[in-house]
Design a protein around this motif. Structure first.
Motif, PDB file in Angstrom:
ATOM      1  N   ILE A 130      24.626  31.641 -15.149  1.00  0.00           N
ATOM      2  CA  ILE A 130      23.491  32.460 -14.955  1.00  0.00           C
ATOM      3  C   ILE A 130      23.843  33.746 -14.079  1.00  0.00           C
ATOM      4  O   ILE A 130      22.870  34.323 -13.617  1.00  0.00           O
ATOM      5  CB  ILE A 130      22.341  31.465 -14.105  1.00  0.00           C
ATOM      6  CG1 ILE A 130      23.084  30.971 -12.935  1.00  0.00           C
ATOM      7  CG2 ILE A 130      21.835  30.423 -15.047  1.00  0.00           C
ATOM      8  CD1 ILE A 130      21.844  30.399 -11.768  1.00  0.00           C
ATOM      9  N   GLY A 131      25.131  33.788 -13.897  1.00  0.00           N
ATOM     10  CA  GLY A 131      25.450  35.002 -13.189  1.00  0.00           C
ATOM     11  C   GLY A 131      25.323  35.003 -11.665  1.00  0.00           C
ATOM     12  O   GLY A 131      25.177  36.182 -11.082  1.00  0.00           O
ATOM     13  N   ILE A 132      25.755  33.863 -11.038  1.00  0.00           N
ATOM     14  CA  ILE A 132      25.828  34.109  -9.697  1.00  0.00           C
ATOM     15  C   ILE A 132      26.949  33.422  -9.238  1.00  0.00           C
ATOM     16  O   ILE A 132      27.586  32.564  -9.769  1.00  0.00           O
ATOM     17  CB  ILE A 132      24.494  33.276  -8.947  1.00  0.00           C
ATOM     18  CG1 ILE A 132      24.372  31.828  -9.315  1.00  0.00           C
ATOM     19  CG2 ILE A 132      23.106  34.190  -9.195  1.00  0.00           C
ATOM     20  CD1 ILE A 132      23.343  31.103  -8.645  1.00  0.00           C
ATOM     21  N   ASP A 133      27.497  33.790  -7.927  1.00  0.00           N
ATOM     22  CA  ASP A 133      28.810  33.486  -7.704  1.00  0.00           C
ATOM     23  C   ASP A 133      28.663  32.954  -6.308  1.00  0.00           C
ATOM     24  O   ASP A 133      28.287  33.489  -5.197  1.00  0.00           O
ATOM     25  CB  ASP A 133      29.756  34.890  -7.452  1.00  0.00           C
ATOM     26  CG  ASP A 133      31.085  34.284  -7.026  1.00  0.00           C
ATOM     27  OD1 ASP A 133      31.333  33.244  -7.374  1.00  0.00           O
ATOM     28  OD2 ASP A 133      31.628  35.046  -6.366  1.00  0.00           O
ATOM     29  N   LEU A 134      28.912  31.766  -6.095  1.00  0.00           N
ATOM     30  CA  LEU A 134      28.698  30.820  -4.752  1.00  0.00           C
ATOM     31  C   LEU A 134      30.103  29.955  -4.620  1.00  0.00           C
ATOM     32  O   LEU A 134      30.752  29.578  -5.562  1.00  0.00           O
ATOM     33  CB  LEU A 134      27.588  29.934  -4.851  1.00  0.00           C
ATOM     34  CG  LEU A 134      25.893  30.753  -4.933  1.00  0.00           C
ATOM     35  CD1 LEU A 134      25.252  29.286  -4.923  1.00  0.00           C
ATOM     36  CD2 LEU A 134      25.750  31.601  -3.860  1.00  0.00           C
ATOM     37  N   GLN A 149      17.396  28.213  -4.421  1.00  0.00           N
ATOM     38  CA  GLN A 149      16.226  28.303  -5.376  1.00  0.00           C
ATOM     39  C   GLN A 149      16.867  28.431  -6.775  1.00  0.00           C
ATOM     40  O   GLN A 149      16.793  27.717  -7.697  1.00  0.00           O
ATOM     41  CB  GLN A 149      15.343  29.326  -5.240  1.00  0.00           C
ATOM     42  CG  GLN A 149      14.065  29.492  -5.874  1.00  0.00           C
ATOM     43  CD  GLN A 149      13.019  28.820  -5.343  1.00  0.00           C
ATOM     44  OE1 GLN A 149      12.737  27.365  -5.637  1.00  0.00           O
ATOM     45  NE2 GLN A 149      12.438  29.212  -4.416  1.00  0.00           N
ATOM     46  N   LEU A 150      18.168  29.399  -6.871  1.00  0.00           N
ATOM     47  CA  LEU A 150      18.919  29.516  -7.848  1.00  0.00           C
ATOM     48  C   LEU A 150      19.624  28.393  -8.448  1.00  0.00           C
ATOM     49  O   LEU A 150      19.914  28.104  -9.309  1.00  0.00           O
ATOM     50  CB  LEU A 150      19.757  30.893  -7.812  1.00  0.00           C
ATOM     51  CG  LEU A 150      19.219  32.172  -7.646  1.00  0.00           C
ATOM     52  CD1 LEU A 150      19.852  33.217  -7.094  1.00  0.00           C
ATOM     53  CD2 LEU A 150      18.387  32.413  -8.655  1.00  0.00           C
ATOM     54  N   VAL A 151      20.149  27.669  -7.326  1.00  0.00           N
ATOM     55  CA  VAL A 151      20.962  26.526  -7.629  1.00  0.00           C
ATOM     56  C   VAL A 151      20.128  25.491  -8.327  1.00  0.00           C
ATOM     57  O   VAL A 151      20.184  24.741  -9.393  1.00  0.00           O
ATOM     58  CB  VAL A 151      21.528  25.710  -6.328  1.00  0.00           C
ATOM     59  CG1 VAL A 151      22.102  24.455  -6.625  1.00  0.00           C
ATOM     60  CG2 VAL A 151      22.621  26.786  -5.857  1.00  0.00           C
ATOM     61  N   VAL A 180      17.317  39.168  -7.773  1.00  0.00           N
ATOM     62  CA  VAL A 180      18.609  38.498  -8.201  1.00  0.00           C
ATOM     63  C   VAL A 180      17.984  37.286  -8.988  1.00  0.00           C
ATOM     64  O   VAL A 180      18.235  36.900 -10.342  1.00  0.00           O
ATOM     65  CB  VAL A 180      19.467  37.590  -7.019  1.00  0.00           C
ATOM     66  CG1 VAL A 180      20.073  36.673  -7.728  1.00  0.00           C
ATOM     67  CG2 VAL A 180      20.169  38.656  -6.395  1.00  0.00           C
ATOM     68  N   LEU A 181      16.849  36.740  -8.784  1.00  0.00           N
ATOM     69  CA  LEU A 181      16.149  35.686  -9.296  1.00  0.00           C
ATOM     70  C   LEU A 181      15.553  36.323 -10.597  1.00  0.00           C
ATOM     71  O   LEU A 181      15.727  35.546 -11.731  1.00  0.00           O
ATOM     72  CB  LEU A 181      14.949  35.293  -8.494  1.00  0.00           C
ATOM     73  CG  LEU A 181      14.221  33.778  -9.114  1.00  0.00           C
ATOM     74  CD1 LEU A 181      14.650  32.561  -8.447  1.00  0.00           C
ATOM     75  CD2 LEU A 181      12.527  34.335  -9.311  1.00  0.00           C
ATOM     76  N   LEU A 182      15.045  37.367 -10.570  1.00  0.00           N
ATOM     77  CA  LEU A 182      14.408  37.840 -11.824  1.00  0.00           C
ATOM     78  C   LEU A 182      15.622  38.328 -12.810  1.00  0.00           C
ATOM     79  O   LEU A 182      15.395  38.057 -14.021  1.00  0.00           O
ATOM     80  CB  LEU A 182      13.603  39.235 -11.531  1.00  0.00           C
ATOM     81  CG  LEU A 182      12.620  39.228 -10.918  1.00  0.00           C
ATOM     82  CD1 LEU A 182      11.676  40.374 -10.656  1.00  0.00           C
ATOM     83  CD2 LEU A 182      11.535  37.764 -11.291  1.00  0.00           C
ATOM     84  N   GLY A 183      16.805  38.639 -12.363  1.00  0.00           N
ATOM     85  CA  GLY A 183      17.937  39.127 -13.352  1.00  0.00           C
ATOM     86  C   GLY A 183      18.323  37.526 -13.838  1.00  0.00           C
ATOM     87  O   GLY A 183      18.483  37.700 -15.107  1.00  0.00           O
ATOM     88  N   VAL A 184      18.183  36.418 -13.269  1.00  0.00           N
ATOM     89  CA  VAL A 184      18.803  35.215 -13.549  1.00  0.00           C
ATOM     90  C   VAL A 184      17.766  34.935 -14.756  1.00  0.00           C
ATOM     91  O   VAL A 184      18.073  34.260 -15.793  1.00  0.00           O
ATOM     92  CB  VAL A 184      18.540  34.141 -12.669  1.00  0.00           C
ATOM     93  CG1 VAL A 184      19.034  33.012 -13.252  1.00  0.00           C
ATOM     94  CG2 VAL A 184      19.837  34.279 -11.876  1.00  0.00           C
TER      95      VAL A 184
END
Lengths: 506, 353
Positions: A130-134, A149-151, A180-184
């Protein structure tokens, strides 16, 4: 986007004891589309979602998933069929790692043990998807609510979700986080996941959604492609009025300019360490002063010092020309300063008490416990405010926790209007409430200021601040950086410019 | 049914069930008061009520404290202090029969226990000590104070002293303790419901921060409530000591705080604070009192007392749990029909079908 429906709900009826929450509602969701469900509080949005996700059974109608009739007895059953939900509050475990949260219940195993290395690898893949880096080994609590929220979304997607339901996912996020959320969401849509999006933020709905279904009073108003439905039309459909009520408030207050009025309140170098840098602010009689800034800029903190909710450790406050000493909520109320805090549930209302009791609380507090307000007077006051503010249900004896957000906010407003304050401080009075109640509250602010009450208005929504305020104090990084005075400056663009410029100087 | 009546329903049902069991075991005499030779009301149930008075007084004070999200563990010790002060004062005086002596002793005991209650309140409200910790201090130290007052002895009051009338006497055939309990219940009900005190303390207990921001003087209210609770415990101690004619610093009112908390919970007041029910607490106290007799009356040995109490608490707690109630009542509930409140056009059609 294909035309074959992924979910087709037809003629859904849901009754709660004595109340028909859904009355023959149709809803169609196609693969890869982002579908906004719009409506005021009480329109039936959440009931519709809860029927789809198996929280409630429906009394009539049919649900087809991939053309097969289904009826889910529990959220678990819905999840197994590929319908996942991400709620407003993050339902994850703070003190576990990101990876553990993502894969809880489905951990990769090595015999009887959890294979942590495989788990971290898998978690990383999910987030990459989903394109996030944690850092997946870090505890979830070390990330912002937005990331959490993204997790939650990544977790929902991993459970083979064909349908993802997002119920107010953005309500506690700031601008960048929303992006970021809308991007996901876009990325998921491109992969074919269908999403149901519920949000009070019209801008976001217009930015992200392909289609809208509008509900009103438990009935279907219609379904439109987002591009074909203007904002005013949408609000009209939601409210059941042709003209959008919001447009008509258009600065009733601006008719009277208040520059020559005497100052009601003057803050000089008022500040509190670690909370808000010392600031100067003047509020005149009958004036609406807006506080604008991003989340965490110190808006609430500024208001709380003036309200006496927090103690200032520097500077002075003058009210009606006199220096204020020993400032606390009780003495503030006695002087005529009323404060509606940001968080209705935890700081504003007493949930178990009734509407009437919550309304008279401040008035009773000022009289002391021994001098009870006579029952007849109290009933009359409460009834008049229920009527005046349009509180629904109009039942003074209902526990206030059973009311919707908008009505709760009105009860809180009534509490302070009862003591007829000279300065009313409203911290985010329209957050999380439906469009109709929002319009009511904005109209009320304009009316009160026209009657000579001063209002300090805090809001994250710039449109609202610019529409209502005579002057706007702009904050950034816990500092009051500028006060916009001119009529020409009362625009969202000007505020954003000021915030950006304020950052450059420092 | 009003929410208030709903809260009271289950405690009342339990009490009626207990009474029915007793009547089945010992006959209708259990509930019907008899008139003794000396013209006083007697009988099993009247005795239960009379014996329950100290617990009731303490439980009423506890109800108010719990409404503020607090708890008072020191009431048993305060009971002992009240009893010790009164008995010791009377014993030390030259004339145990003099009305002046007795009144002085009572006044002294009440003033001291009220001050102790206020001290608890100050620790909670002004110093921000958790109620359970603040009152634990006096729960332990209080019995020591009572021992110091009595010099480690058990002071005995002569049976001729008017002080014993408080626990043993009767007025208009009704035992004096029952009069005191009725007066205390009425006074507290008036104090909380005829003034705004009840609402304000429900507000403080329900949401302390919202109450502060609404301008409520929550500290003053909290101190007042603990003061009332201490006063109630002192009064309970007086009645207990008067009934026995002596004050036992170690065992007077031992564990009564736990029974009081139990009665409050049975009566429908949540330990989380907020809404409180004085009448519910009263019923809870009578349930506890009746239970002890029931065990004997149905032929169980007195060793059953604690176990039986636990079972009743368990049942009451279950009945008050919304989840359990929904589950047990499910088969009896009709499927709700689609009733119509407002005559909207579409709904009218529905009705026509």
């Amino acid at each position: 986007m294909s035309d074959a429906a992924l979910v087709r709900m037809t003629g859904i009826v849901k009754d709660f004891t004595g109340v028909r929450a859904l009355d023959g509602v149709d809803f169609t969701l196609r693969p890869g589309e982002i579908h906004a469900v719009m409506g005021e509080n009480g329109a039936g949005k959440s009931t519709l979602i809860k029927v789809l996700t198996g929280v409630h059974g429906h009394d009539a109608g049919e649900i087809l998933l991939d053309g097969e009739p289904v009826r889910f007895s529990s959220p678990k059953a819905a999840q197994a069929a590929g319908i996942s939900t991400v709620y407003q509050e993050v339902n994850l475990t703070d003190n576990l790692s990101v990876a553990e949260n993502l894969l809880a219940g489905r951990e990769p195993r090595l015999g009887p043990f959890i294979n942590f290395r495989a788990m971290r690898r898998r978690a990383k893949e999910l987030l990459d998807d989903i394109g996030i880096d944690l850092n997946v080994a870090a505890p979830l609590s070390s990330y912002s609510i937005a990331m959490q929220q993204l997790v939650a979304i990544a977790r929902a997607v991993d459970i083979e979700a064909k349908v993802l339901i997002l119920d107010e996912p953005t309500s506690s996020l700031d601008r960048d986080e929303v992006e970021v959320l809308l991007g996901v969401m876009r990325r998921l849509a491109a992969k074919g996941t269908a999403m149901v999006f519920i949000s009070h933020f019209l801008d976001q709905v217009y930015e992200i959604s392909d289609r809208m279904t509008v509900l009103r009073n438990g009935r279907l108003v219609g379904e439109w492609a987002t591009a074909d439905l203007g904002q005013n039309e949408l609000i009209g459909h939601m409210l059941g009025r042709e003209a959008a009520a919001l447009e008509q408030i258009e600065r009733a207050a601006s008719a009277h300019r208040v520059e020559d009025e005497e100052p009601l309140l003057q803050a000089e170098g008022l500040g509190r360490k670690g909370s808000i840098a010392p600031y100067d602010l003047t509020i005149r009689r009958g004036e609406v002063v807006g506080l604008a800034g991003l989340l965490g800029s110190g808006r609430t903190e500024t208001a709380r010092l003036i309200a006496g909710a927090d103690r200032a450790d520097s500077g002075t406050l003058r009210f009606e020309g006199r220096k204020v000493g020993g400032h606390n909520p009780r003495t503030a109320a006695a002087r005529g300063i009323a404060f509606c805090p940001e968080n209705r549930k935890t700081e504003g209302l007493v949930g178990d008490l009734t509407v009437a009791e919550n309304m008279i609380l401040a008035m009773q507090a000022s009289r002391g416990w021994a001098r009870s307000i006579p029952v007849a007077r109290r009933d009359k006051l409460v009834a008049s405010f229920i009527e005046k503010l349009g509180i629904r249900p109009a039942d003074p004896d209902m526990p206030v926790k059973n009311l919707s957000g908008g009505n709760q906010q009105k009860v809180l407003l009534a509490r302070w209007m009862l003591i007829e304050p000279k300065l009313l401080i409203l911290d985010e009075p329209t957050r999380g409430i439906d469009v109709g109640a929002k319009a009511d509250i904005q109209r009320l602010v304009a009316e009160l200021s026209a009657d000579g009450m001063s209002v300090l208005f805090v809001s994250a929504e710039l449109d609202e601040v610019t529409r209502l305020s005579d002057r706007i104090a702009v904050l950034r990084d816990r500092e009051l950086i500028s006060v916009l005075q001119d009529e020409a400056d009362m625009t969202s663009e000007r505020i954003v410019d000021t915030i950006v410029a304020g950052g450059r100087e420092s | 049914m009003s929410p208030y009546a709903k809260r009271l329903m289950w405690p009342v049902v339990i009490l009626l069930a207990l009474v029915a069991v007793n009547i089945a075991a010992t006959g209708v005499d259990f509930i019907v008061p008899s008139v003794n030779d000396d013209g006083r009301l007697g009988g099993a149930f009247v005795n239960i009520l009379r014996r329950s008075v100290p617990l009731l007084l303490i439980a009423l004070g506890m109800t108010l404290v719990i409404a503020t999200k607090g708890i008072d563990l020191s009431v048993g010790a305060v009971y002992a202090i009240g009893a010790a002060i009164a008995c010791q004062t009377i014993m030390d005086s030259s004339d145990q029969g003099a009305a002046g002596t007795v009144l002085t002793a009572i006044a002294l005991a009440l003033v001291v226990t009220a001050v102790i209650g206020a001290w608890n309140g100050v620790m909670v409200a002004a110093f921000g000590i958790q109620p359970i910790v603040a009152t634990l201090i006096l729960m332990i130290a209080g019995r020591g104070i009572a021992q110091l007052i009595t010099g480690g002895q058990i002071p005995k009051v002569e049976d001729t002293s008017p002080f014993t009338e408080l626990g043993r006497g009767a007025f208009l055939t009704i035992p004096i303790p029952i009069w005191i309990a009725a007066l205390a219940l009425t006074a507290l009900a008036l104090l909380t419901r005829r003034t705004a005190l009840g609402m304000l303390l429900e507000s403080v207990g329900g949401n302390p921060e919202a109450s502060r921001l609404a301008g409520i003087r929550s500290k003053g209210i909290t101190v007042l409530v603990y003061l009332v609770c201490g006063l109630c415990a002192g009064l309970a101690g007086l009645i207990g000591a008067s009934n026995l004619g002596s004050a036992d610093a170690n065992n007077g009112g031992l564990w009564i705080e736990l029974d009081a908390i139990l009665a409050v919970v049975i009566g429908g007041t949540a330990l989380l604070g907020g809404r409180f029910f004085l009448l519910g607490t009263t019923i809870g106290v009578v349930i506890i009192g009746t239970l002890e007799d029931t065990i004997i009356n149905v032929g169980l040995s007195s060793q059953w007392q604690f176990t039986a109490k636990a079972i009743v608490v368990f049942v009451v707690a279950l009945l008050q749990s919304p989840g359990f109630r929904a589950w047990i009542l499910k088969p009896f509930k009709r499927t709700p029909q689609a009733r119509v409140e407002a005559p909207a056009p579409a709904k009218a059609e529905e009705a026509a079908k």
